[in-house]
Write a protein that holds these residues in place. Structure first.
Motif, PDB file in Angstrom:
ATOM      1  N   LYS A  65      -2.317   8.352  -2.603  1.00 12.15           N
ATOM      2  CA  LYS A  65      -3.373   8.430  -3.617  1.00 12.15           C
ATOM      3  C   LYS A  65      -4.723   8.279  -2.940  1.00 12.15           C
ATOM      4  O   LYS A  65      -4.897   7.416  -2.065  1.00 12.15           O
ATOM      5  N   ARG A  66      -5.691   9.103  -3.383  1.00 10.49           N
ATOM      6  CA  ARG A  66      -7.021   9.006  -2.784  1.00 10.49           C
ATOM      7  C   ARG A  66      -7.762   7.875  -3.477  1.00 10.49           C
ATOM      8  O   ARG A  66      -8.271   8.032  -4.583  1.00 10.49           O
ATOM      9  N   VAL A  67      -7.807   6.741  -2.822  1.00  6.14           N
ATOM     10  CA  VAL A  67      -8.364   5.536  -3.464  1.00  6.14           C
ATOM     11  C   VAL A  67      -9.844   5.360  -3.173  1.00  6.14           C
ATOM     12  O   VAL A  67     -10.536   4.598  -3.849  1.00  6.14           O
ATOM     13  N   TYR A  68     -10.323   6.064  -2.144  1.00  2.00           N
ATOM     14  CA  TYR A  68     -11.750   5.997  -1.825  1.00  2.00           C
ATOM     15  C   TYR A  68     -12.200   7.390  -1.416  1.00  2.00           C
ATOM     16  O   TYR A  68     -11.521   8.066  -0.631  1.00  2.00           O
ATOM     17  N   HIS A  69     -13.317   7.814  -1.978  1.00  2.95           N
ATOM     18  CA  HIS A  69     -13.846   9.131  -1.614  1.00  2.95           C
ATOM     19  C   HIS A  69     -15.355   9.133  -1.790  1.00  2.95           C
ATOM     20  O   HIS A  69     -15.852   8.930  -2.898  1.00  2.95           O
ATOM     21  N   LYS A  70     -16.060   9.303  -0.685  1.00  2.00           N
ATOM     22  CA  LYS A  70     -17.531   9.424  -0.691  1.00  2.00           C
ATOM     23  C   LYS A  70     -18.204   8.378  -1.577  1.00  2.00           C
ATOM     24  O   LYS A  70     -18.967   8.708  -2.492  1.00  2.00           O
ATOM     25  N   GLY A  71     -17.880   7.129  -1.349  1.00  2.86           N
ATOM     26  CA  GLY A  71     -18.549   6.040  -2.069  1.00  2.86           C
ATOM     27  C   GLY A  71     -17.930   5.680  -3.408  1.00  2.86           C
ATOM     28  O   GLY A  71     -18.338   4.710  -4.033  1.00  2.86           O
ATOM     29  N   LYS A  72     -16.939   6.491  -3.853  1.00  5.28           N
ATOM     30  CA  LYS A  72     -16.315   6.176  -5.154  1.00  5.28           C
ATOM     31  C   LYS A  72     -14.899   5.632  -4.940  1.00  5.28           C
ATOM     32  O   LYS A  72     -14.219   6.011  -3.996  1.00  5.28           O
ATOM     33  N   PHE A  73     -14.491   4.804  -5.897  1.00  6.10           N
ATOM     34  CA  PHE A  73     -13.185   4.154  -5.789  1.00  6.10           C
ATOM     35  C   PHE A  73     -12.265   4.573  -6.932  1.00  6.10           C
ATOM     36  O   PHE A  73     -12.743   4.878  -8.030  1.00  6.10           O
ATOM     37  N   ALA A  74     -10.966   4.550  -6.655  1.00  5.80           N
ATOM     38  CA  ALA A  74      -9.996   4.737  -7.728  1.00  5.80           C
ATOM     39  C   ALA A  74     -10.180   3.600  -8.732  1.00  5.80           C
ATOM     40  O   ALA A  74     -10.666   2.519  -8.383  1.00  5.80           O
ATOM     41  N   LYS A  75      -9.784   3.856  -9.975  1.00  2.00           N
ATOM     42  CA  LYS A  75      -9.935   2.788 -10.979  1.00  2.00           C
ATOM     43  C   LYS A  75      -8.801   1.787 -10.875  1.00  2.00           C
ATOM     44  O   LYS A  75      -8.984   0.593 -11.038  1.00  2.00           O
ATOM     45  N   LYS A  76      -7.606   2.324 -10.597  1.00  4.23           N
ATOM     46  CA  LYS A  76      -6.436   1.437 -10.583  1.00  4.23           C
ATOM     47  C   LYS A  76      -6.127   0.958  -9.168  1.00  4.23           C
ATOM     48  O   LYS A  76      -6.148   1.745  -8.225  1.00  4.23           O
ATOM     49  N   ALA A  77      -5.805  -0.327  -9.062  1.00  9.16           N
ATOM     50  CA  ALA A  77      -5.400  -0.880  -7.771  1.00  9.16           C
ATOM     51  C   ALA A  77      -3.880  -0.793  -7.689  1.00  9.16           C
ATOM     52  O   ALA A  77      -3.182  -1.532  -8.386  1.00  9.16           O
ATOM     53  N   GLU A  78      -3.392   0.113  -6.848  1.00 14.12           N
ATOM     54  CA  GLU A  78      -1.949   0.363  -6.827  1.00 14.12           C
ATOM     55  C   GLU A  78      -1.310   0.124  -5.456  1.00 14.12           C
ATOM     56  O   GLU A  78      -0.257   0.675  -5.152  1.00 14.12           O
ATOM     57  N   GLY A  79      -1.989  -0.683  -4.627  1.00 13.88           N
ATOM     58  CA  GLY A  79      -1.406  -1.007  -3.324  1.00 13.88           C
ATOM     59  C   GLY A  79      -0.067  -1.713  -3.509  1.00 13.88           C
ATOM     60  O   GLY A  79       0.152  -2.379  -4.518  1.00 13.88           O
ATOM     61  N   GLN A  80       0.788  -1.564  -2.528  1.00  9.17           N
ATOM     62  CA  GLN A  80       2.148  -2.094  -2.633  1.00  9.17           C
ATOM     63  C   GLN A  80       2.393  -3.196  -1.599  1.00  9.17           C
ATOM     64  O   GLN A  80       1.800  -3.175  -0.521  1.00  9.17           O
ATOM     65  N   PRO A  81       3.300  -4.132  -1.914  1.00  7.38           N
ATOM     66  CA  PRO A  81       3.656  -5.133  -0.904  1.00  7.38           C
ATOM     67  C   PRO A  81       4.393  -4.459   0.257  1.00  7.38           C
ATOM     68  O   PRO A  81       5.101  -3.484   0.057  1.00  7.38           O
ATOM     69  N   LEU A  82       4.193  -5.001   1.449  1.00 10.87           N
ATOM     70  CA  LEU A  82       4.860  -4.417   2.623  1.00 10.87           C
ATOM     71  C   LEU A  82       6.327  -4.827   2.657  1.00 10.87           C
ATOM     72  O   LEU A  82       6.726  -5.866   2.142  1.00 10.87           O
ATOM     73  N   HIS A  83       7.099  -3.995   3.334  1.00 13.61           N
ATOM     74  CA  HIS A  83       8.473  -4.346   3.669  1.00 13.61           C
ATOM     75  C   HIS A  83       8.578  -4.368   5.179  1.00 13.61           C
ATOM     76  O   HIS A  83       8.071  -3.469   5.856  1.00 13.61           O
ATOM     77  N   PHE A  84       9.208  -5.401   5.705  1.00 16.38           N
ATOM     78  CA  PHE A  84       9.344  -5.518   7.163  1.00 16.38           C
ATOM     79  C   PHE A  84      10.799  -5.326   7.566  1.00 16.38           C
ATOM     80  O   PHE A  84      11.710  -5.851   6.909  1.00 16.38           O
ATOM     81  N   GLU A  85      11.005  -4.573   8.638  1.00 14.36           N
ATOM     82  CA  GLU A  85      12.377  -4.363   9.131  1.00 14.36           C
ATOM     83  C   GLU A  85      12.715  -5.444  10.146  1.00 14.36           C
ATOM     84  O   GLU A  85      12.469  -5.294  11.331  1.00 14.36           O
ATOM     85  N   ARG A  86      13.251  -6.542   9.662  1.00 12.82           N
ATOM     86  CA  ARG A  86      13.559  -7.650  10.574  1.00 12.82           C
ATOM     87  C   ARG A  86      14.970  -8.133  10.337  1.00 12.82           C
ATOM     88  O   ARG A  86      15.493  -8.008   9.249  1.00 12.82           O
TER      89      ARG A  86
END
Ligand code: DOR
Ligand code: ZN
Length: 450
Positions: A429-450
């Motif tokens: 998803k394009r969350v930042y573009h030329k000074g503008k931000f997406a409205k929704k915060a949709e970042g996800q928690p990381l998964h680690f392969e351990r």
């Protein structure tokens, strides 16, 4: 801007895994679906009708930044910054993933508090995210039960800093290294040396200790002694150890070929400033460990060039200007940097101090490898589409009104930069573009392969 996770990025200068080539990238359902060579629009690509075309002619395309060292202040210190404000700042700087430190209020030192933090980040992070657990003298049993697939790592404050979290019991340090169930990230400064130096400075200057005394108080000797102790203990158990924000030439000498799992991080502040700047910048450049001398800065830059330093984290540590703009003894350590880490690394490329292909090594590939992050850190088919489009510009000056941080100030004010982040894609998803931000915060928690 919200919504689509289908894009066709055309004609970018793709920098990835040691190669630089002109090409296209097809993003489908948030993943990198195809990586293609020059003029590949003519190739047989089946495009989803929703796919948005992005002309990246003249731009650099990098894997999204992974910042393994931020202090987002949430919970408890949200007047300085919170998950929403600081993750927005991060994507404005091409950072797609952050790993956040435990010196919040309350401190993240139990699994229950860690779970609360993780739950509270949901829907409030523009970046992907993971949280460290902080080690204390008394929480080893909890640490042993931490979830290795979700917890970023264990933060060891071997010297106390903002928040006064401290692991001072060496037997606990040894138990942790013997266990080595999660990666360790250490802040190394010797408390005793600092205490003595501070007392001497107060003796000399009373309440008016000048900022230029900071590297004498939080001295190179304090860093070296503490880092050496941590490295020796890690060596004893053959434990992996990531030393955060190295600030001296001497600490670099502790890196050896015999134990490649001892790794180091440097932060941009130690590469762009040195002790000659204290009289000009004062509180703005007060951070822990202290920024040291010109020779230290040169040694850090050389080690970075040679690939001996593996990661470039921001140590983004915002404080309000009101808190910060105080005499030395009252001014808290730390500065905002998450949006400027990638631009500053690119500035080193501009200055011929770093090769362009080293930038994703330091900010994407190596953190993904060191922490074993699944599906991120590389431009590879099937991986998450965390990508940054960067453009070269006429030098632009950093000023207070173009800063994305809640705290609203930066030690870089007045500095000119030659690269600007145009767009940031997180999970396609394009969350930042030329000074503008997406409205929704949709970042996800990381998964680690351990
Ligand atoms: O300067 C610093 N600020 N160093 C740290 O170790 C902590 C950080 C903060 O959280 O403010
Ligand atoms: Zn830090």
């Amino acid at each position: 801007m919200d919504g689509s996770n289908h894009f066709y990025i055309h004609n970018a200068r793709i920098v990835n895994e040691g190669k630089i080539f002109a090409g296209d990238i097809l993003i489908q359902n948030g993943k990198i679906a195809r990586i293609m060579g020059r003029n590949s629009l003519t190739e047989d690509v089946v495009m989803d009708p929703r796919t948005e075309y992005v002309d990246a002619t003249g731009c650099i395309l990098l894997p999204g930044g992974i910042d393994e060292h931020v202090h987002f202040r949430d919970p408890g210190l949200t007047h300085k910054g919170d998950f929403v404000s600081e993750s927005r700042a991060a994507v404005a700087g091409g950072i797609c993933t952050v790993m956040d430190m435990p010196n919040t209020v309350p401190q993240t030192t139990t699994n229950a508090l860690w779970e609360e933090k993780q739950a509270s980040a949901e829907g409030r992070m523009f970046t992907n995210y993971a949280f460290y657990l902080g080690a204390t003298n008394g929480n080893f049993e909890g640490i042993r039960n931490a979830d290795p697939n979700r917890v970023a790592g264990i933060k060891l404050f071997l010297g106390s800093s903002t928040g006064n979290m401290l692991l001072s019991d060496d037997t606990v340090l040894e138990r942790l290294f013997k266990w080595q169930g999660l990666p360790f990230a250490a802040h190394c400064e010797d408390e005793g040396i600092i205490r003595n130096n501070l007392a001497a400075a107060k003796e000399q200057y009373g309440e008016n200790v000048p900022f230029r005394m900071h590297p004498q108080i939080r001295s190179a000797e304090a860093c070296l002694l503490s880092t050496k102790k941590a490295v020796d203990a890690a060596n004893k158990y053959n434990a992996p150890l990531h030393i955060l924000h190295v600030s001296t030439a001497q600490e670099l000498e502790l890196l050896t070929d015999t134990h490649p799992e001892i790794t180091m991080e440097v932060c941009p502040s130690y590469l762009f400033f040195c002790d000659e700047d204290y009289d000009r910048l004062g509180c703005r450049m007060k951070c822990n460990p202290a920024i040291k001398g010109r020779r230290d800065r040169e040694a850090l830059l050389n080690a970075l060039q040679q690939g001996r330093i593996r990661c470039a984290g921001s140590d983004h540590a915002p404080h309000t200007w009101e808190e910060k703009d105080k005499p030395y003894l009252q001014s808290p350590s730390g500065m905002p940097m998450v949006a400027h880490t990638l631009p500053l690394l690119l500035e080193l490329v501009w200055e011929n101090r770093l090769k362009l292909a080293q930038v994703p090594e330091l900010l994407s590939h190596n953190p993904a490898k060191l922490f074993r992050i699944s599906n991120k850190g590389f431009i590879r088919e099937g991986y998450d589409a965390d990508l940054v489009i960067v453009e070269e510009v006429e030098p632009e000056t950093v000023t207070r009104d173009n800063l994305p941080y809640r705290c609203g100030w930066s030690p870089l004010e007045g500095k000119s930069l030659h690269y600007r982040i145009r767009s940031t894609f997180v999970n396609g998803k394009r969350v930042y573009h030329k000074g503008k931000f997406a409205k929704k915060a949709e970042g996800q928690p990381l998964h680690f392969e351990r």
